[in-house]
Design a protein around this motif. Sequence first.
Motif, PDB file in Angstrom:
ATOM      1  N   GLN A 133     106.582   3.450  62.648  1.00 29.15           N
ATOM      2  CA  GLN A 133     107.225   4.060  61.479  1.00 29.15           C
ATOM      3  C   GLN A 133     106.971   5.562  61.437  1.00 29.15           C
ATOM      4  O   GLN A 133     107.845   6.347  61.055  1.00 29.15           O
ATOM      5  CB  GLN A 133     106.712   3.405  60.201  1.00 29.15           C
ATOM      6  CG  GLN A 133     107.426   3.878  58.940  1.00 29.15           C
ATOM      7  CD  GLN A 133     106.956   3.134  57.704  1.00 29.15           C
ATOM      8  OE1 GLN A 133     106.198   2.171  57.792  1.00 29.15           O
ATOM      9  NE2 GLN A 133     107.412   3.576  56.546  1.00 29.15           N
ATOM     10  N   SER A 134     105.774   5.995  61.854  1.00 23.32           N
ATOM     11  CA  SER A 134     105.468   7.431  61.843  1.00 23.32           C
ATOM     12  C   SER A 134     106.323   8.189  62.855  1.00 23.32           C
ATOM     13  O   SER A 134     106.614   9.376  62.656  1.00 23.32           O
ATOM     14  CB  SER A 134     103.978   7.657  62.125  1.00 23.32           C
ATOM     15  OG  SER A 134     103.647   7.390  63.482  1.00 23.32           O
ATOM     16  N   GLU A 166     109.501   8.776  60.802  1.00 28.15           N
ATOM     17  CA  GLU A 166     109.339   9.649  59.644  1.00 28.15           C
ATOM     18  C   GLU A 166     108.971  11.074  60.029  1.00 28.15           C
ATOM     19  O   GLU A 166     109.471  12.026  59.424  1.00 28.15           O
ATOM     20  CB  GLU A 166     108.267   9.068  58.716  1.00 28.15           C
ATOM     21  CG  GLU A 166     108.679   7.740  58.074  1.00 28.15           C
ATOM     22  CD  GLU A 166     107.568   7.143  57.244  1.00 28.15           C
ATOM     23  OE1 GLU A 166     106.413   7.636  57.355  1.00 28.15           O
ATOM     24  OE2 GLU A 166     107.835   6.185  56.493  1.00 28.15           O
TER      25      GLU A 166
END
Length: 673
Positions: free
Chosen positions: A146-147, A150
């Motif tokens: 997810q990072s 993002e």
Amino acid sequence: MPAESKVRNLGIVAHINAGKTTLTEQVLFATGRQRFAGAVDDGTATMDYLAEEQQRGISITAAVTCVAWKGYRLNLIDTPGHVDFTAEVERCLAVLDGVVVVLDGTKGVESQTETVWRQADARRAPRIAFVNKLDRDAGDFGAAVQSLTERLGCRPVPIAWPVQRDGALVGWVDVLAGAVRGDDGRPLEGVVDLAAARTELIEALADLDEEIMRAFVEERDVPVDRLHAALRRGTLEGQLVPVFGGTALRNRGVDALLDAVCRYLPSPLDAGPVRAPGPQGGTQTREPRREAPFCALVFKTHVDPQEGSVHLARVYSGTLSAGDRVQRAAGEEPFAVEGLWTMHAEDREPLPRAVPGDVVVIGAAVALRTGDTLFAPGHAIQLEPVQFPRPVLTMAVEPRIAEEADLLEAGAQALARDDPTLTVTSDPDTGRLLVSGMGELHLEVFQSRLARRLGGRARFGRPTVACVETVTREARASAECRAGGEGSARAVVGVRVTPASGVARVANALTQPVPEGAPVPELLCELEARLRSGLAGAFPVVDVFVELVAVDGDAAGDAGDVLFLEALAVACRKAMVAAKPRLLEPLMSYVVTTPADQLSGVLADLRSRGAALEAVDSGAAPAQVTGKIRLRRVLGYATRLRSLTRGLGNVSLRPCGFAPCDEVSESSSSAPC
């Protein structure tokens, strides 16, 4: 030797302590390159061969090796993760075709990960991500993926990762195979939503392949080979990033990563022809074919105490063998290649012939430099050299015994030849040797290496900020110099300086005929040198366009050349004064991590240093603060931060431009702000 289609040139990049050197050591073991995997903490890592690397447990210089995996030849470069050595990453990315980005599975994308990602973006290098340290309790594969979305804005596609249960690794998720299996080979239930992961993968690939799209809509299975082909295409085009997980320390996930490197990262043929400006405008190209004219780029040089100069180069076209003659620049005499080797960390291995895609050591009597293009005589080409950031800290160095000054300068210059982000100059007033670098750690490593070379016979000053100068308005000035009184030989030179954001360059803007024999090329070269050392003083110049606008007079010969250069110096000083110069100091982008219970103290300390706070994430573990700060306000800050946070805080600094000097500290020959 495998064909070019079976060659992979790749770099391993990461934030410091993400485990990239440990991963490289496991690659060496898995491929049979060595019989054991070295350990960074024990100082036994093969790729960290410098004494300073072994002492500090970090990579300082890029290390090159070559391994074989299932019929493929992998030229692999392990790069440093500390921001002070980002230039090592930059010069390696210039010659690599693909990149493996390693993430700490307990932290996800970190500040230096973003830096190296942007560097890879600029080179349009296809990437694979490897989430490391998933054997730790805090390891979270999903959060790391997810990072990537993002913080880096890419489209990650999870492919394979280990399963952790009750603090132990118990199995493996393979999305392409559609299976979650334990270490005993039996299916594992309830540990991951495999159907959702496979649907996510198919959706990502359906955007790239119409057949996969139809199969997805019709709810049909897609052959695995078709999925591999679509993944490869998406990776090469930069539309997605395959993500793998594991733990390098326990050698989990390394084989799957190596398979992915061979399947998805580009070969020299995929990378296509290298391009360079043509001599008459337009573009020159060199195809990655053995029958094409030879062309290579020197991307790294260093001096080995036993072997002498080591010149690392990437071959882009043609072939090269020991005894062949090559050229470095148009107009220079060709020189013979005295030897050819591959590198394995600090060891050389003889190579009979280099072909497109090879990363090799070239032996030559000529002192090659980083950025040199080598080409076959009669086939001149100049590839784009690597651009390095300007040093931000300066330190004075003195010999303990005056008679050893020459020995000291020779040792410092040798280290500067290894590292283009180190500059060595002399103070014009005191004659002291001044060394400039990218940060405190960079200068500490230089100090350690120089002391080791000289047996400790040197004294080092306190690092101070290396300021630069710019202009705030356009100005033109000229100067006349004479050899004697009225009627003697004269030289007249005129220059114009103009503010120009983001550039510092020189141009010939002469519109009138110049006297025969006037040293115009020498004047332009002197202007280039003065941009680096100072047009009017001791400060390098940035954000300025300097034009040579007038050359006149009747001075001739060597004495006349000196007279023209003197006139140029006076004209530069006058133009800079008229252009209202402004002194600038380095501005740094910072990322501070700290335990949440220490956040208030860290914030108070940052504010006391005049830091600009851009974001405070108190919900993260650890808490994170980002912003900008003047470099002089954070000298020694890492020690202060450790004191504030019981040794648990960390700071990452990256140059992000300059700010006007609004305060002046004590004067120094190294010109701090």
